[in-house]
Scaffold this motif. Structure first.
Motif, short mmCIF file in Angstrom:
data_model
loop_
_atom_site.label_atom_id
_atom_site.label_comp_id
_atom_site.label_asym_id
_atom_site.label_seq_id
_atom_site.Cartn_x
_atom_site.Cartn_y
_atom_site.Cartn_z
N PRO A 1 0.02 1.85 -63.37
CA PRO A 1 -0.22 3.30 -63.40
C PRO A 1 -0.11 3.87 -64.81
CG PRO A 1 1.98 2.83 -62.59
CD PRO A 1 1.28 1.51 -62.68
N ARG B 1 1.34 5.80 -67.53
CA ARG B 1 2.66 6.34 -67.89
C ARG B 1 2.98 5.91 -69.31
NH1 ARG B 1 6.69 2.51 -67.80
NH2 ARG B 1 6.22 0.53 -66.75
N ASP C 1 -5.03 7.95 -61.67
CA ASP C 1 -4.51 6.95 -62.61
C ASP C 1 -2.98 6.86 -62.57
OD1 ASP C 1 -7.08 6.45 -63.34
OD2 ASP C 1 -6.98 7.44 -65.28
N SER C 2 -2.32 7.99 -62.32
CA SER C 2 -0.86 8.01 -62.32
C SER C 2 -0.27 7.48 -61.02
CB SER C 2 -0.34 9.43 -62.57
OG SER C 2 -0.78 9.91 -63.82
N SER C 3 -1.06 7.53 -59.94
CA SER C 3 -0.53 7.15 -58.63
C SER C 3 -0.94 5.74 -58.18
CB SER C 3 -0.98 8.15 -57.56
OG SER C 3 -2.39 8.17 -57.46
N ARG C 4 -1.81 5.08 -58.94
CA ARG C 4 -2.24 3.75 -58.51
C ARG C 4 -1.08 2.76 -58.59
NH1 ARG C 4 -5.84 3.36 -63.88
NH2 ARG C 4 -4.29 2.48 -65.29
N THR C 5 -1.15 1.74 -57.76
CA THR C 5 -0.08 0.74 -57.70
C THR C 5 -0.12 -0.19 -58.91
OG1 THR C 5 -0.15 0.78 -55.28
CG2 THR C 5 0.91 -1.12 -56.33
N ASP D 1 -6.22 12.16 -63.65
CA ASP D 1 -4.78 12.02 -63.87
C ASP D 1 -4.06 11.61 -62.59
OD1 ASP D 1 -5.13 12.77 -66.48
OD2 ASP D 1 -4.24 14.77 -66.26
N ARG D 2 -4.40 12.29 -61.49
CA ARG D 2 -3.74 12.00 -60.21
C ARG D 2 -4.00 10.56 -59.78
NH1 ARG D 2 -5.82 17.08 -58.87
NH2 ARG D 2 -7.53 16.11 -57.68
#
Length: 234
Positions: free
Chosen positions: A191, A193, A184-188, A181-182
């Motif tokens: 992300p 969402r 995948d959600s923080s990639r440029t 989750d961290r």
């Protein structure tokens, strides 16, 4: 068309395949495509964190993905890798590989071609992933974002691993899903969402059949695939 997004452990794959089967529609597992590229990276001995090397390899990856919900099929260089892409090595490495912009560009273009082909052939498709409603097909008439509590997702992932013959505790599974989750959600690039117009569906307390009924009702309300709700209730 139904765009189905959400993090791991929410039941996306099972729900997407059953829904597509119920609707006599095609099915596309976009996550499996990233897993196949990841497997190719690992087999080539490339560090998944080496974005340049990963991007260079991705151009030549020969992958085939089936669109039948009953037997989707995943082939890398002509070899069936359906089981191998679900293994722990690929699961651990798929997030950094998926974060490489060039990999996403290649696969999103491929996904859009597949979707167009299936829509032309059978008239409908259920597509699952993490950026379907936001990037791949933002104009999809129905976007759903599946969610579930961390505890439920960890228990599901641990059960799946055990069923596949892989040792996994709930604590290990929770660490794995939270790490994913961290990342995948923080990639440029693209992300994880929910799309602004996606309908959230919490699967924590729902059975697979209950989720299918809920999605069929959503489809009916959007004027899609009439008769789905009655079929799903059987």
């Amino acid at each position: 068309m139904v765009a189905l997004d959400g993090p791991s452990g929410t039941g996306k794959t099972t729900v997407a395949r059953k829904l597509a089967d119920r609707l006599s529609a095609g099915y596309l597992d976009t996550g499996a495509m990233y897993r196949m590229v990841t497997l190719a990276v690992l087999r080539a001995g490339i560090d998944p964190a080496d974005a340049a090397a990963v991007a260079g390899l991705a151009d030549g990856v020969d992958l085939e993905i089936g669109t039948s919900p009953q037997r989707p099929g995943f082939r890398l260089g002509g070899e069936d890798v359906s089981a191998e892409i679900r293994g722990p090595e690929v699961t651990k490495a798929v997030s950094p590989v998926s974060a490489v912009p060039h990999v996403r560009e290649l696969l999103v273009a491929r996904q859009r071609r597949i979707i167009a082909e299936v829509l032309g052939e059978v008239g409908g498709i259920v597509v699952e992933g993490r950026d379907i409603g936001t990037v791949v097909v933002p104009d999809s008439p129905l976007k759903v974002f599946l969610t579930a509590s961390a505890d439920v997702r960890a228990a599901r992932r641990s059960s799946q691993d055990t069923a596949a013959g892989r040792q996994s505790t709930v604590a290990d599974a929770r660490e794995s899903v939270e790490r994913r989750d961290r990342l995948d959600s923080s990639r440029t690039a693209s992300p994880l969402r929910a799309a602004e117009d996606a309908v959230p569906v919490d699967t924590s307390e729902l059975s697979i059949d209950q989720v299918i009924v809920a999605l069929c009702e959503l489809a009916s309300h959007r004027g899609l695939l009439a008769g789905c709700s009655a079929e799903a209730a059987r």
